[in-house]
Motif scaffolding. Structure first.
Motif, mmCIF file in Angstrom:
data_model
loop_
_atom_site.group_PDB
_atom_site.id
_atom_site.type_symbol
_atom_site.label_atom_id
_atom_site.label_comp_id
_atom_site.label_asym_id
_atom_site.label_seq_id
_atom_site.Cartn_x
_atom_site.Cartn_y
_atom_site.Cartn_z
ATOM 1 N N GLY A 177 -10.013 -8.201 2.636
ATOM 2 C CA GLY A 177 -9.437 -8.785 1.424
ATOM 3 C C GLY A 177 -8.138 -8.102 1.036
ATOM 4 O O GLY A 177 -7.814 -7.017 1.523
ATOM 5 N N PRO A 178 -7.361 -8.754 0.143
ATOM 6 C CA PRO A 178 -6.106 -8.153 -0.316
ATOM 7 C C PRO A 178 -6.346 -6.776 -0.931
ATOM 8 O O PRO A 178 -7.369 -6.548 -1.574
ATOM 9 C CB PRO A 178 -5.609 -9.124 -1.378
ATOM 10 C CG PRO A 178 -6.331 -10.386 -1.139
ATOM 11 C CD PRO A 178 -7.642 -10.017 -0.511
ATOM 12 N N MET A 179 -5.397 -5.883 -0.714
ATOM 13 C CA MET A 179 -5.521 -4.540 -1.269
ATOM 14 C C MET A 179 -4.176 -4.150 -1.864
ATOM 15 O O MET A 179 -3.367 -3.487 -1.228
ATOM 16 C CB MET A 179 -5.968 -3.553 -0.205
ATOM 17 C CG MET A 179 -6.409 -2.236 -0.767
ATOM 18 S SD MET A 179 -7.411 -1.382 0.454
ATOM 19 C CE MET A 179 -7.691 0.138 -0.407
ATOM 20 N N HIS A 180 -3.981 -4.605 -3.089
ATOM 21 C CA HIS A 180 -2.749 -4.327 -3.823
ATOM 22 C C HIS A 180 -3.103 -3.517 -5.070
ATOM 23 O O HIS A 180 -4.275 -3.267 -5.347
ATOM 24 C CB HIS A 180 -2.049 -5.636 -4.169
ATOM 25 C CG HIS A 180 -1.692 -6.440 -2.961
ATOM 26 N ND1 HIS A 180 -0.657 -6.099 -2.121
ATOM 27 C CD2 HIS A 180 -2.262 -7.553 -2.417
ATOM 28 C CE1 HIS A 180 -0.588 -6.969 -1.128
ATOM 29 N NE2 HIS A 180 -1.552 -7.857 -1.279
ATOM 30 N N ALA A 181 -2.114 -3.133 -5.836
ATOM 31 C CA ALA A 181 -2.314 -2.243 -6.984
ATOM 32 C C ALA A 181 -3.380 -2.754 -7.955
ATOM 33 O O ALA A 181 -4.163 -1.962 -8.487
ATOM 34 C CB ALA A 181 -0.990 -2.025 -7.716
ATOM 35 N N ASN A 182 -3.430 -4.053 -8.184
ATOM 36 C CA ASN A 182 -4.408 -4.600 -9.128
ATOM 37 C C ASN A 182 -5.781 -4.824 -8.507
ATOM 38 O O ASN A 182 -6.696 -5.291 -9.181
ATOM 39 C CB ASN A 182 -3.894 -5.911 -9.722
ATOM 40 C CG ASN A 182 -2.690 -5.679 -10.614
ATOM 41 O OD1 ASN A 182 -2.554 -4.633 -11.241
ATOM 42 N ND2 ASN A 182 -1.801 -6.649 -10.661
ATOM 43 N N ASP A 183 -5.937 -4.528 -7.235
ATOM 44 C CA ASP A 183 -7.202 -4.761 -6.527
ATOM 45 C C ASP A 183 -7.988 -3.489 -6.266
ATOM 46 O O ASP A 183 -9.039 -3.549 -5.625
ATOM 47 C CB ASP A 183 -6.921 -5.442 -5.173
ATOM 48 C CG ASP A 183 -6.190 -6.755 -5.315
ATOM 49 O OD1 ASP A 183 -6.557 -7.542 -6.203
ATOM 50 O OD2 ASP A 183 -5.235 -6.981 -4.542
ATOM 51 N N VAL A 184 -7.499 -2.346 -6.689
ATOM 52 C CA VAL A 184 -8.166 -1.084 -6.367
ATOM 53 C C VAL A 184 -8.378 -0.230 -7.610
ATOM 54 O O VAL A 184 -7.693 -0.391 -8.617
ATOM 55 C CB VAL A 184 -7.370 -0.262 -5.315
ATOM 56 C CG1 VAL A 184 -7.218 -1.026 -4.025
ATOM 57 C CG2 VAL A 184 -6.022 0.146 -5.848
ATOM 58 N N ASP A 185 -9.336 0.663 -7.515
ATOM 59 C CA ASP A 185 -9.583 1.687 -8.542
ATOM 60 C C ASP A 185 -9.397 3.040 -7.873
ATOM 61 O O ASP A 185 -10.139 3.375 -6.953
ATOM 62 C CB ASP A 185 -11.017 1.594 -9.080
ATOM 63 C CG ASP A 185 -11.298 0.286 -9.785
ATOM 64 O OD1 ASP A 185 -10.452 -0.123 -10.597
ATOM 65 O OD2 ASP A 185 -12.349 -0.325 -9.503
ATOM 66 N N PRO A 186 -8.384 3.816 -8.279
ATOM 67 C CA PRO A 186 -8.208 5.152 -7.695
ATOM 68 C C PRO A 186 -9.358 6.072 -8.110
ATOM 69 O O PRO A 186 -9.729 6.129 -9.274
ATOM 70 C CB PRO A 186 -6.891 5.629 -8.301
ATOM 71 C CG PRO A 186 -6.233 4.426 -8.862
ATOM 72 C CD PRO A 186 -7.327 3.463 -9.204
ATOM 73 N N LEU A 187 -9.933 6.755 -7.155
ATOM 74 C CA LEU A 187 -11.031 7.698 -7.399
ATOM 75 C C LEU A 187 -10.627 9.059 -6.835
ATOM 76 O O LEU A 187 -9.889 9.133 -5.873
ATOM 77 C CB LEU A 187 -12.308 7.220 -6.691
ATOM 78 C CG LEU A 187 -12.767 5.796 -6.967
ATOM 79 C CD1 LEU A 187 -13.927 5.420 -6.045
ATOM 80 C CD2 LEU A 187 -13.176 5.632 -8.421
ATOM 81 N N ALA A 188 -11.155 10.110 -7.417
ATOM 82 C CA ALA A 188 -10.885 11.443 -6.908
ATOM 83 C C ALA A 188 -11.475 11.589 -5.507
ATOM 84 O O ALA A 188 -12.620 11.187 -5.272
ATOM 85 C CB ALA A 188 -11.464 12.508 -7.835
ATOM 86 N N GLY A 189 -10.687 12.136 -4.588
ATOM 87 C CA GLY A 189 -11.138 12.339 -3.220
ATOM 88 C C GLY A 189 -11.513 13.783 -2.973
ATOM 89 O O GLY A 189 -11.364 14.638 -3.865
ATOM 90 N N PRO A 190 -11.963 14.083 -1.758
ATOM 91 C CA PRO A 190 -12.392 15.456 -1.470
ATOM 92 C C PRO A 190 -11.264 16.470 -1.564
ATOM 93 O O PRO A 190 -11.509 17.640 -1.823
ATOM 94 C CB PRO A 190 -12.923 15.363 -0.038
ATOM 95 C CG PRO A 190 -12.447 14.072 0.506
ATOM 96 C CD PRO A 190 -12.139 13.181 -0.645
ATOM 97 N N GLY A 191 -10.025 16.046 -1.411
ATOM 98 C CA GLY A 191 -8.887 16.966 -1.509
ATOM 99 C C GLY A 191 -8.251 17.004 -2.885
ATOM 100 O O GLY A 191 -7.179 17.557 -3.059
ATOM 101 N N SER A 192 -8.908 16.428 -3.864
ATOM 102 C CA SER A 192 -8.365 16.362 -5.233
ATOM 103 C C SER A 192 -8.212 17.758 -5.826
ATOM 104 O O SER A 192 -9.002 18.658 -5.550
ATOM 105 C CB SER A 192 -9.313 15.524 -6.104
ATOM 106 O OG SER A 192 -8.888 15.550 -7.437
ATOM 107 N N ALA A 193 -7.188 17.915 -6.653
ATOM 108 C CA ALA A 193 -6.938 19.216 -7.298
ATOM 109 C C ALA A 193 -7.915 19.475 -8.427
ATOM 110 O O ALA A 193 -8.072 20.599 -8.879
ATOM 111 C CB ALA A 193 -5.509 19.264 -7.836
#
Length: 150
Positions: free
Chosen positions: A133-149
């Protein structure tokens, strides 16, 4: 002038900018991708000073996105993209799509891309690697990843 070092930030955008954030670098990568692989070719196409081009090429080599290969007995080199550099061209293609949409004006895009698999001229489109499916700015939720500060 000393550049800010973005390489240690816990942000993939900042780290990428540390590699290609200087304005000449994406243009150098573009030219190498389209087949301008020798210093003189790059300099002539970009209209860039020898000093700046040398600095940019050295930086891109140091970052592992471009490889220097000798093509003459004299110390002359051609520059080729590494796999890491070829993947950066994907990013440039997304930038091209944005520029074509918002900045090309009535003249239209200066370059078209023909997809080798189907032979059609097309645009680059971001898609989810899982569902397609489309993956543009309005299609995603940013989540903290394992390398997050945090």
């Amino acid at each position: 002038m000393q550049r800010t070092d973005f390489s240690r930030m816990a942000c993939s955008i900042a780290r990428t900018l540390d590699v290609i954030g200087e304005p000449w670098s994406p243009l150098v990568l573009r030219d190498i991708w389209v087949g301008l692989t020798r210093f003189e070719q790059l300099q002539a196409d970009l209209g860039i000073s020898r000093k700046v081009l040398t600095e940019r090429l050295n930086h891109l080599v140091d970052q592992g996105v471009v490889e220097r290969r000798p093509y003459d007995r004299r110390p002359r080199y051609e520059y080729v993209l590494t796999p890491k550099g070829t993947e950066l061209v994907d990013l440039l293609m997304v930038m091209t799509r944005w520029g074509d949409r918002w900045l090309a004006g009535e003249a239209g895009p200066p370059v078209l891309y023909r997809h080798r698999a189907c032979g059609e001229v097309s645009d680059v489109d971001l898609r989810c690697t899982h569902c397609g499916g489309p993956m543009h700015a309005n299609d995603v939720d940013p989540l903290a990843g394992p390398g997050s500060a945090s």
